[in-house]
Write a protein that holds these residues in place. Structure first.
Motif, PDB file in Angstrom:
ATOM      1  N   ASP A 141      -2.986  -0.378  -0.034  1.00  0.00           N
ATOM      2  CA  ASP A 141      -2.406   0.231  -1.230  1.00  0.00           C
ATOM      3  C   ASP A 141      -1.041  -0.337  -1.604  1.00  0.00           C
ATOM      4  O   ASP A 141      -0.605  -0.162  -2.743  1.00  0.00           O
ATOM      5  CB  ASP A 141      -2.311   1.748  -1.055  1.00  0.00           C
ATOM      6  CG  ASP A 141      -3.646   2.423  -1.310  1.00  0.00           C
ATOM      7  OD1 ASP A 141      -4.545   1.727  -1.810  1.00  0.00           O
ATOM      8  OD2 ASP A 141      -3.796   3.613  -1.003  1.00  0.00           O
ATOM      9  N   THR A 142      -0.370  -1.011  -0.649  1.00  0.00           N
ATOM     10  CA  THR A 142       0.918  -1.607  -1.023  1.00  0.00           C
ATOM     11  C   THR A 142       0.729  -2.627  -2.136  1.00  0.00           C
ATOM     12  O   THR A 142       1.631  -2.842  -2.944  1.00  0.00           O
ATOM     13  CB  THR A 142       1.585  -2.326   0.157  1.00  0.00           C
ATOM     14  OG1 THR A 142       0.663  -3.268   0.686  1.00  0.00           O
ATOM     15  CG2 THR A 142       2.014  -1.367   1.232  1.00  0.00           C
ATOM     16  N   ALA A 143      -0.470  -3.235  -2.201  1.00  0.00           N
ATOM     17  CA  ALA A 143      -0.729  -4.266  -3.209  1.00  0.00           C
ATOM     18  C   ALA A 143      -0.619  -3.699  -4.620  1.00  0.00           C
ATOM     19  O   ALA A 143      -0.342  -4.433  -5.565  1.00  0.00           O
ATOM     20  CB  ALA A 143      -2.104  -4.888  -2.994  1.00  0.00           C
ATOM     21  N   LEU A 144      -0.836  -2.384  -4.759  1.00  0.00           N
ATOM     22  CA  LEU A 144      -0.700  -1.746  -6.075  1.00  0.00           C
ATOM     23  C   LEU A 144       0.708  -1.927  -6.610  1.00  0.00           C
ATOM     24  O   LEU A 144       0.904  -2.185  -7.793  1.00  0.00           O
ATOM     25  CB  LEU A 144      -0.982  -0.246  -5.946  1.00  0.00           C
ATOM     26  CG  LEU A 144      -2.430   0.175  -5.940  1.00  0.00           C
ATOM     27  CD1 LEU A 144      -2.518   1.648  -5.620  1.00  0.00           C
ATOM     28  CD2 LEU A 144      -3.042  -0.110  -7.277  1.00  0.00           C
ATOM     29  N   THR A 174       5.210  -6.124   2.616  1.00  0.00           N
ATOM     30  CA  THR A 174       3.992  -5.322   2.756  1.00  0.00           C
ATOM     31  C   THR A 174       4.050  -4.489   4.026  1.00  0.00           C
ATOM     32  O   THR A 174       3.825  -3.272   4.010  1.00  0.00           O
ATOM     33  CB  THR A 174       2.762  -6.253   2.800  1.00  0.00           C
ATOM     34  OG1 THR A 174       2.616  -6.876   1.539  1.00  0.00           O
ATOM     35  CG2 THR A 174       1.509  -5.479   3.122  1.00  0.00           C
ATOM     36  N   LEU A 175       4.382  -5.161   5.139  1.00  0.00           N
ATOM     37  CA  LEU A 175       4.395  -4.462   6.424  1.00  0.00           C
ATOM     38  C   LEU A 175       5.499  -3.413   6.464  1.00  0.00           C
ATOM     39  O   LEU A 175       5.319  -2.332   7.037  1.00  0.00           O
ATOM     40  CB  LEU A 175       4.565  -5.465   7.565  1.00  0.00           C
ATOM     41  CG  LEU A 175       3.375  -6.393   7.787  1.00  0.00           C
ATOM     42  CD1 LEU A 175       3.681  -7.410   8.866  1.00  0.00           C
ATOM     43  CD2 LEU A 175       2.138  -5.582   8.175  1.00  0.00           C
ATOM     44  N   LYS A 176       6.649  -3.754   5.842  1.00  0.00           N
ATOM     45  CA  LYS A 176       7.768  -2.817   5.858  1.00  0.00           C
ATOM     46  C   LYS A 176       7.388  -1.548   5.099  1.00  0.00           C
ATOM     47  O   LYS A 176       7.591  -0.429   5.598  1.00  0.00           O
ATOM     48  CB  LYS A 176       8.999  -3.477   5.212  1.00  0.00           C
ATOM     49  CG  LYS A 176      10.316  -2.938   5.716  1.00  0.00           C
ATOM     50  CD  LYS A 176      11.458  -3.921   5.457  1.00  0.00           C
ATOM     51  CE  LYS A 176      11.947  -3.864   4.040  1.00  0.00           C
ATOM     52  NZ  LYS A 176      13.012  -4.831   3.734  1.00  0.00           N
ATOM     53  N   ALA A 177       6.820  -1.723   3.890  1.00  0.00           N
ATOM     54  CA  ALA A 177       6.437  -0.550   3.096  1.00  0.00           C
ATOM     55  C   ALA A 177       5.383   0.268   3.833  1.00  0.00           C
ATOM     56  O   ALA A 177       5.474   1.500   3.906  1.00  0.00           O
ATOM     57  CB  ALA A 177       5.919  -0.986   1.733  1.00  0.00           C
TER      58      ALA A 177
END
Lengths: 311, 222
Positions: A211-214, A71-74
């Motif tokens: 939004d990474t969760a998408l 998540t953090l990387k994206a």
């Protein structure tokens, strides 16, 4: 505490407030009790379901931490790529030349109007059709691409608002000492506007992180939400896993929001900044952001104008 | 070139997007206004609840909320929204619930910032006439506040329109889900993407223009 809306309470108002408090608390407790009993009926409160999250490090090292890292990387990658792009388009929208200004505006408005998920799904398919990125890496690439396209256009608007928030005298003074347009932008306007818009830039990170969760739900990107899914089926623990993941997101985003508002307070205080501070909510008010309104807002800081909205 | 479109019901998918937007929009407007009223109310417990709700819900990804409403609310808590047998209706209603609960936090903040724009004198004059808190709020402050926050609320509505795509995560047959299905079956990547992009531009652009114009017209001139 007194407010615009009500006086300091007298005896009757005090009694009414107490009554309302009690009623509201009772309602809250009722809701809480309903959730609690539903959870215990389904065995979601058993220690066996919580133990892997709270007392065991394995669930964290195998599932949650790698997910959080992705998540953090994206989010970080998207921010780092989108920032220069956004700055470029923000400046292009302020260009004197119509053939630069209008295409930039079209691009920015186009990507702002399209859902991030659509962009991600498109990028995913595009990478699978026309590049040889491996299947494992593709979701990450797709998520970052979608986030970059959308957030670059949002950042462009933030940059535009930041530059517009500077007093007109800055440009005039630069012209008066004979700077060219490019010099005015790079050595006078941009450095000043960066301090003004730093809070808004930081709080845009919250949107990116969320939004990474998408990607996890739609593209099998191994971020926090999808690692929750794997872990929940391994430990057979649905509700606790959701609660843990939600808490991680909340803490992470509150930290980012806290950083943004700390920056904002610092910048409002420092004498060096000339214009207003473009706060996290500046974007919502972009239509109304012109040099004039901004300065008015700046004068009314104590009244809690646009920027200070995040409580 | 457009032959393959006959196999898919594009309008149906976008109609689902519109339905999600409208129902979640109405729900979030009501719940968000209530939350804003709580956040400015004289009762500390309500203020505390409103603040906590906004800060918690705003910081959870919408995707987590939507997925939770399917896997958590429906499967574990048994909240089937009155449609236990009909999966499509149930996921639709759950999505509306999730979208509404999430968007309400943003509506609340918009309305609250609108309340802050109403001059103190308005509320003081109303109080001098002997109006109670709910009368001051309902008759004097909120009508003026709403007129000044049409702009921000429009942005919330546009964000909601785009956010309805997240409902695809639990299988609601709306635009994003259809797009993914079409991309899997057809080899017209750019054409399909352009169609869906165009669909969303058509949905959001007029909303922004019309409501933006309305907001400028209705704003209380001070």
């Amino acid at each position: 505490m007194t407010s615009v809306l009500y006086d300091a309470p007298g005896p009757r108002a005090k009694r009414r407030n107490v009554l309302l408090s009690v009623l509201f608390l009772a309602l809250l407790l009722l809701g809480f009790w309903w959730a609690w009993s539903a959870m215990s009926d389904k065995g979601q409160l058993d220690w066996a379901k919580w133990e892997p999250w709270l007392a065991d490090s394995e669930s964290w090292t195998t599932y949650l931490l790698p997910g959080l890292a992705n998540t953090l990387k994206a989010a970080g990658l998207a921010m780092v790529i989108a920032l220069p792009l956004g700055a470029l388009f923000g400046i292009a929208r302020l260009s004197d030349h119509r053939w630069v200004r209008i295409p930039a505006a079209v691009v920015v408005e186009f990507f702002r109007a399209i859902p991030v998920l659509i962009l991600m799904v498109f990028a995913n398919q595009f990478y699978s059709d026309s590049t040889d990125i491996s299947v494992d890496d593709r979701p990450m690439y797709a998520v970052v691409t979608g986030l970059v396209l959308y957030n670059a256009s949002v950042l462009a608007e933030i940059v535009r608002a930041g530059i517009l928030s500077l007093p007109k005298g800055q440009t005039e003074a630069a012209k008066a000492i004979g700077l060219r347009k490019g010099q005015t932008m790079t050595s006078v306007l941009l450095p000043q506007s960066v301090t003004a818009m730093l809070p808004a830039l930081v709080s845009q990170l919250v949107v990116i992180v969320k939004d990474t969760a998408l990607g996890g739900a739609m593209l099998s990107f191994a971020e926090l939400l999808s690692s929750r899914k794997t872990a929940a089926s391994y430990y057979a623990s649905v509700i606790p896993s959701f609660i843990i993941v939600a808490v991680i997101f909340i803490v992470l985003n509150l930290l980012i929001t806290g950083l943004a508002s700390w920056l904002e307070r610092r910048m409002r205080r420092s004498k060096k900044s000339t214009g207003a501070v473009v706060g996290p909510e500046a974007l919502e008010n972009l239509e109304t952001i012109g040099p004039k309104t901004i300065r008015m807002d700046h004068g009314e800081n104590t009244g809690g104008g646009f920027g200070g909205g995040t409580a | 070139m457009f032959d393959f479109l006959e196999d898919y019901d594009l309008l149906e998918a976008f109609w689902m997007t519109v339905k999600l937007t409208v129902f979640a929009g109405i729900g979030s407007l009501v719940w968000g206004t209530l939350l804003a009223a709580m956040r400015v109310s004289p009762v500390p417990v309500m203020r505390w609840f409103g603040t906590a709700y906004v800060n918690i819900v705003r910081n959870i990804p919408l995707t987590v909320i939507i997925v939770f409403s399917s896997l958590g609310l429906a499967d574990v808590f048994g909240m089937t929204m009155g449609a236990a047998d009909d999966v499509d209706t149930m996921t639709f209603r759950l999505s509306v619930l999730g979208l509404g609960a999430y968007t309400a936090a943003f509506v609340c903040e918009a309305v609250r910032s609108g309340i802050n724009t109403v001059p103190v004198g308005q509320a003081e004059a109303a109080r001098a006439l002997g109006l109670s808190f709910s009368q001051v709020l309902g008759l004097i402050v909120l009508p003026q506040a709403f007129r000044s926050v049409i702009g921000p609320l429009t942005n919330v509505l546009i964000a909601l329109t785009k956010n309805t795509t997240v409902a695809a995560a639990i299988g609601v047959a709306e635009a994003a889900l259809l797009m993914r299905e079409m991309l899997e079956n057809e080899a017209q990547l750019f054409l399909i993407a352009a169609i869906f992009a165009f669909g969303f531009v058509v949905l959001t652009l007029p909303t922004g223009l019309i409501l933006g114009w309305l907001g400028k017209r209705l704003a209380v001139k001070r």
